[in-house]
Each structure stands twice: as C-alpha cells, then as structure tokens.
Design an enzyme around this catalytic site. Structure first.
Site, PDB file in Angstrom:
ATOM      1  N   TYR A  26       0.832  -1.215   0.000  1.00 58.04           N
ATOM      2  CA  TYR A  26       0.000   0.000   0.000  1.00 58.04           C
ATOM      3  C   TYR A  26       0.868   1.266   0.000  1.00 58.04           C
ATOM      4  O   TYR A  26       0.369   2.369  -0.232  1.00 58.04           O
ATOM      5  CB  TYR A  26      -0.960   0.037   1.200  1.00 58.04           C
ATOM      6  CG  TYR A  26      -1.936  -1.133   1.281  1.00 58.04           C
ATOM      7  CD1 TYR A  26      -2.183  -1.956   0.185  1.00 58.04           C
ATOM      8  CD2 TYR A  26      -2.613  -1.418   2.461  1.00 58.04           C
ATOM      9  CE1 TYR A  26      -3.047  -3.038   0.261  1.00 58.04           C
ATOM     10  CE2 TYR A  26      -3.495  -2.499   2.550  1.00 58.04           C
ATOM     11  CZ  TYR A  26      -3.700  -3.298   1.447  1.00 58.04           C
ATOM     12  OH  TYR A  26      -4.562  -4.366   1.536  1.00 58.04           O
ATOM     13  N   LEU A  85     -17.618  -3.913   1.522  1.00 56.59           N
ATOM     14  CA  LEU A  85     -18.776  -3.218   0.948  1.00 56.59           C
ATOM     15  C   LEU A  85     -18.944  -3.556  -0.532  1.00 56.59           C
ATOM     16  O   LEU A  85     -19.895  -3.092  -1.177  1.00 56.59           O
ATOM     17  CB  LEU A  85     -18.626  -1.697   1.142  1.00 56.59           C
ATOM     18  CG  LEU A  85     -18.581  -1.278   2.619  1.00 56.59           C
ATOM     19  CD1 LEU A  85     -18.215   0.206   2.751  1.00 56.59           C
ATOM     20  CD2 LEU A  85     -19.915  -1.556   3.294  1.00 56.59           C
ATOM     21  N   ILE A  91     -12.970  -5.065   7.724  1.00 58.12           N
ATOM     22  CA  ILE A  91     -12.044  -3.916   7.655  1.00 58.12           C
ATOM     23  C   ILE A  91     -12.415  -2.956   6.521  1.00 58.12           C
ATOM     24  O   ILE A  91     -11.678  -2.818   5.541  1.00 58.12           O
ATOM     25  CB  ILE A  91     -10.589  -4.420   7.472  1.00 58.12           C
ATOM     26  CG1 ILE A  91     -10.523  -5.520   6.388  1.00 58.12           C
ATOM     27  CG2 ILE A  91     -10.012  -4.935   8.781  1.00 58.12           C
ATOM     28  CD1 ILE A  91      -9.107  -5.857   5.941  1.00 58.12           C
ATOM     29  N   SER A 114     -12.465   3.981   4.773  1.00 58.26           N
ATOM     30  CA  SER A 114     -12.995   5.302   4.484  1.00 58.26           C
ATOM     31  C   SER A 114     -11.942   6.303   4.899  1.00 58.26           C
ATOM     32  O   SER A 114     -11.260   6.112   5.908  1.00 58.26           O
ATOM     33  CB  SER A 114     -14.306   5.551   5.243  1.00 58.26           C
ATOM     34  OG  SER A 114     -14.761   6.846   4.925  1.00 58.26           O
ATOM     35  N   ASN A 126     -19.129   3.698   9.835  1.00 57.09           N
ATOM     36  CA  ASN A 126     -18.816   2.278   9.717  1.00 57.09           C
ATOM     37  C   ASN A 126     -18.521   1.615  11.056  1.00 57.09           C
ATOM     38  O   ASN A 126     -18.408   0.390  11.139  1.00 57.09           O
ATOM     39  CB  ASN A 126     -17.633   2.088   8.757  1.00 57.09           C
ATOM     40  CG  ASN A 126     -17.986   2.510   7.340  1.00 57.09           C
ATOM     41  OD1 ASN A 126     -19.160   2.680   7.023  1.00 57.09           O
ATOM     42  ND2 ASN A 126     -16.982   2.693   6.507  1.00 57.09           N
TER      43      ASN A 126
HETATM   44  P1  NAD Z   1     -14.475  -1.309   0.949  1.00 61.28           P
HETATM   45  O1  NAD Z   1     -15.446  -2.396   0.706  1.00 61.28           O
HETATM   46  O2  NAD Z   1     -14.141  -0.972   2.336  1.00 61.28           O
HETATM   47  O3  NAD Z   1     -15.013  -0.040   0.176  1.00 61.28           O
HETATM   48  C1  NAD Z   1     -14.323   1.165   0.147  1.00 61.28           C
HETATM   49  C2  NAD Z   1     -15.147   2.146  -0.681  1.00 61.28           C
HETATM   50  O4  NAD Z   1     -16.425   2.287  -0.085  1.00 61.28           O
HETATM   51  C3  NAD Z   1     -14.517   3.501  -0.723  1.00 61.28           C
HETATM   52  O5  NAD Z   1     -14.790   4.052  -1.995  1.00 61.28           O
HETATM   53  C4  NAD Z   1     -15.249   4.272   0.363  1.00 61.28           C
HETATM   54  O6  NAD Z   1     -15.300   5.643   0.124  1.00 61.28           O
HETATM   55  C5  NAD Z   1     -16.632   3.651   0.279  1.00 61.28           C
HETATM   56  N1  NAD Z   1     -17.301   3.677   1.589  1.00 61.28           N
HETATM   57  C6  NAD Z   1     -16.738   3.416   2.789  1.00 61.28           C
HETATM   58  N2  NAD Z   1     -17.636   3.564   3.773  1.00 61.28           N
HETATM   59  C7  NAD Z   1     -18.806   3.909   3.175  1.00 61.28           C
HETATM   60  C8  NAD Z   1     -20.104   4.192   3.661  1.00 61.28           C
HETATM   61  N3  NAD Z   1     -20.379   4.133   4.953  1.00 61.28           N
HETATM   62  N4  NAD Z   1     -21.070   4.506   2.754  1.00 61.28           N
HETATM   63  C9  NAD Z   1     -20.815   4.564   1.443  1.00 61.28           C
HETATM   64  N5  NAD Z   1     -19.586   4.306   0.913  1.00 61.28           N
HETATM   65  C10 NAD Z   1     -18.598   3.987   1.772  1.00 61.28           C
HETATM   66  O7  NAD Z   1     -13.213  -1.663   0.040  1.00 61.28           O
HETATM   67  P2  NAD Z   1     -11.652  -1.795   0.070  1.00 61.28           P
HETATM   68  O8  NAD Z   1     -10.918  -0.588   0.455  1.00 61.28           O
HETATM   69  O9  NAD Z   1     -11.392  -2.421  -1.230  1.00 61.28           O
HETATM   70  O10 NAD Z   1     -11.373  -2.900   1.201  1.00 61.28           O
HETATM   71  C11 NAD Z   1     -11.189  -2.552   2.551  1.00 61.28           C
HETATM   72  C12 NAD Z   1      -9.802  -2.905   3.021  1.00 61.28           C
HETATM   73  O11 NAD Z   1      -9.541  -4.290   2.795  1.00 61.28           O
HETATM   74  C13 NAD Z   1      -8.664  -2.219   2.264  1.00 61.28           C
HETATM   75  O12 NAD Z   1      -8.478  -0.882   2.645  1.00 61.28           O
HETATM   76  C14 NAD Z   1      -7.502  -3.104   2.610  1.00 61.28           C
HETATM   77  O13 NAD Z   1      -7.011  -2.791   3.901  1.00 61.28           O
HETATM   78  C15 NAD Z   1      -8.162  -4.470   2.601  1.00 61.28           C
HETATM   79  N6  NAD Z   1      -7.927  -5.175   1.323  1.00 61.28           N
HETATM   80  C16 NAD Z   1      -7.187  -6.296   1.344  1.00 61.28           C
HETATM   81  C17 NAD Z   1      -6.923  -6.989   0.187  1.00 61.28           C
HETATM   82  C18 NAD Z   1      -6.118  -8.229   0.238  1.00 61.28           C
HETATM   83  O14 NAD Z   1      -5.723  -8.743  -0.812  1.00 61.28           O
HETATM   84  N7  NAD Z   1      -5.824  -8.739   1.398  1.00 61.28           N
HETATM   85  C19 NAD Z   1      -7.435  -6.539  -1.050  1.00 61.28           C
HETATM   86  C20 NAD Z   1      -8.208  -5.376  -1.055  1.00 61.28           C
HETATM   87  C21 NAD Z   1      -8.457  -4.722   0.137  1.00 61.28           C
END
Ligand code: NAD
Length: 272
Positions: A49, A189, A227, A230, A239
């Site tokens: 990241y 999400l 996890i 935002s 959240n």
């Molecule tokens: P997420 O499902 O948390 O979605 C993030 C998106 O949703 C952002 O655009 C955000 O602005 C929006 N959002 C957040 N809260 C909201 C709300 N209450 N209402 C409306 N929209 C909202 O997706 P993500 O970031 O892809 O995944 C979360 C975390 O998972 C990442 O930050 C990372 O730490 C982890 N991750 C891990 C891997 C892996 O391979 N292990 C891959 C992807 C992500």
C-alpha cells in the site's frame, strides 16, 4: 467497547477495523489518527500500500496506547521465500517504527511461485522471535491452507479474503470454522454493488441504518472480522456505528442469497 474475537493463539482481535489500501501516504497519518479517535483499534496495512511510514506517524500522534492497537501488515508477493520474507518483515517494522507487529499476513498465496510454505515458515520464525504476535494469511484457498498446516503444523489465526454480499464464500468460511481460523472480510462493501439490492434496502429501512451499515453488520453476524476503508471522518464513524442494532435471521438469509460468486479482485489461484 467494541467486541473482540479470541484467536487460536490466544491473542485478542478487535472485530472491526479499517483498511489503508489506496490511502495516499501523506493522508495516512491523519486517517490513522482519526480512526483511532473514532474508536477503531484494528488497522489493516500492507507493504504494497506504500503508506507504512504514514501508519507509523499516525500511531505516534495518537493518545491511544500502543498496546491497545492491533496493527496488521502483509508480505508482498515479490518478497516470498524464507530469507526474503524475514528481511521484508524487518523493513516493515522499521518503516512503521514499532517493536512488534500484532499480525503479519502472507498477502497472496501465489501458487505459481510455490514459495508460500517457506514464506509461512519465516512467519513462524518471526513469531518465535517476538517480532510479530500473531501470524495469518490472505487470499488463501482450501488447498493452500491444508498444505501449510500439513507441512508446518501451524494454523494461521486468520485468513483475510474478498467477501461481500456478491461473494459470500460459504465453503471457505465453513472450512475456517472447522480449522479455528477467523474469516476477515476485505472489500466488505463490495464497491457498493449491493447497496441498491432490495434485501439491503429493506433491512436499512427497517433498522434506520445506511446500506453500508447493514452490510457491515451482516459480516459481523456471519462471525467475520471486517475492515472497511474510508478516508473521511464521517465515513469512519458511520462504519463503526454497528452495535446498536441487529439483522433478523430472514434479513441475514436474504442478503446471503445475493451471492453471485462475483469477485472484484483477482483470482487467488492465478494472481502473482
Ligand atoms: P471497501 O469495501 O471498504 O469499500 C471502500 C469504498 O467504499 C470507498 O470508496 C469508500 O469511500 C466507500 N465507503 C466506505 N464507507 C462507506 C459508507 N459508509 N457509505 C458509502 N460508501 C462507503 O473496500 P476496500 O478498500 O477495497 O477494502 C477494505 C480494506 O480491505 C482495504 O483498505 C484493505 O485494507 C483491505 N484489502 C485487502 C486486500 C487483500 O488482498 N488482502 C485486497 C483489497 C483490500
């Protein structure tokens, strides 16, 4: 106080955290500080990241004591292998500026490289040296889990996998339950793809919560750690506000029935 899960090594994991994927390095310290101030105690980072230094800055700028914060980071694909993983972990520790990590994960199994068993042995060694308290994996599928357990006898504390209403991962969750592995949901999400689904909208109307809160609550009631990401203080607070309502069994089933076996991210059997 938010609920915790007890991991198979006896450590305690906050159920709900926030992720740092795609958070710019120069915003990361602020997001970490605001997340901790809002009440989060689990932070999900990764070397790839590119913001581990910002994560460390945020930890140093908060009043929350270090021993109350659960910090996770991950070994990226190009650092797999025993020696390389041990060096990569030391580099992450130095970038974050902490004495130990609470959890270190193998980010992807990368089966074509076929180095995840030796990478896992490096994590076992780092744990015995006290550099990390708990060790786990991410994006592992059943054959990868069975192989590291068979070859080392060490069961990961958690497997962080893509999981949301369009990819409910029923089989892998059942395997985790049998093996004593916590399921941690990434992209919980699902990029908002289920926000308009009638099952989510109906539960949101009935409970007076937002679609995002309904979906995050669904993860918690499935037994997962979750996890969401935002970068806005308001989104972080929204959240976290999941503990004053519950979904009914029918609402849970209706959301689980949205499953379409649809990934937003890569296929772990092919990636890396
Ligand atoms: P997420 O499902 O948390 O979605 C993030 C998106 O949703 C952002 O655009 C955000 O602005 C929006 N959002 C957040 N809260 C909201 C709300 N209450 N209402 C409306 N929209 C909202 O997706 P993500 O970031 O892809 O995944 C979360 C975390 O998972 C990442 O930050 C990372 O730490 C982890 N991750 C891990 C891997 C892996 O391979 N292990 C891959 C992807 C992500």
């Amino acid at each position: 106080m938010q609920p915790h899960l007890v991991l198979n090594d006896g450590q305690s994991l906050p159920r709900l955290g926030f992720g740092l994927w795609q958070v710019p390095q120069d915003e990361t310290a602020r997001v970490v500080r605001e997340g901790l101030a809002a009440g989060y105690r689990l932070i999900d980072g990764a070397a790839i990241y590119g913001n581990e230094a910002g994560l460390g800055d945020g930890l140093r700028r908060t009043d929350v004591p270090r021993d109350r914060i659960f910090v996770t980071t991950k070994i990226w694909n190009d650092r797999q292998g025993y020696d390389s993983t041990k060096r990569a972990a030391e580099e992450s520790l130095a970038r974050i500026g902490v004495e130990h990590l609470d959890c270190l994960l193998i980010h992807w199994p990368c089966p074509d490289q076929d180095r995840y068993v030796e990478t896992w042995r490096a994590l076992v060694s780092l744990r015995s040296e006290g550099r990390v308290k708990s060790i786990g994996v991410s994006n592992f599928m059943a054959p990868h889990l069975h192989r590291i357990i068979d070859e080392t006898g060490v069961v990961p504390v958690l497997n962080q996998i893509e999981l949301h209403p369009r990819l409910v991962q029923a089989e892998l969750r059942a395997l985790h339950a049998r093996l004593g592995i916590v399921t941690q949901s990434w992209t919980p999400l699902g990029q908002g793809r289920s926000f308009d689904a009638p099952a989510v909208q109906a539960a949101a109307r009935r409970s007076g919560k937002s679609p995002a809160q309904v979906i995050l609550r669904w993860h918690l009631q499935l037994g997962c750690s979750v996890i969401p990401r935002s970068t806005r203080a308001q989104g972080l607070a929204e959240n976290l506000d999941l503990f004053d309502f519950a979904l009914t069994p029918d609402e849970m089933d209706a959301i689980t029935a949205l499953d379409a076996d649809e990934r937003t991210g890569p296929d772990p059997l092919r990636f890396g």
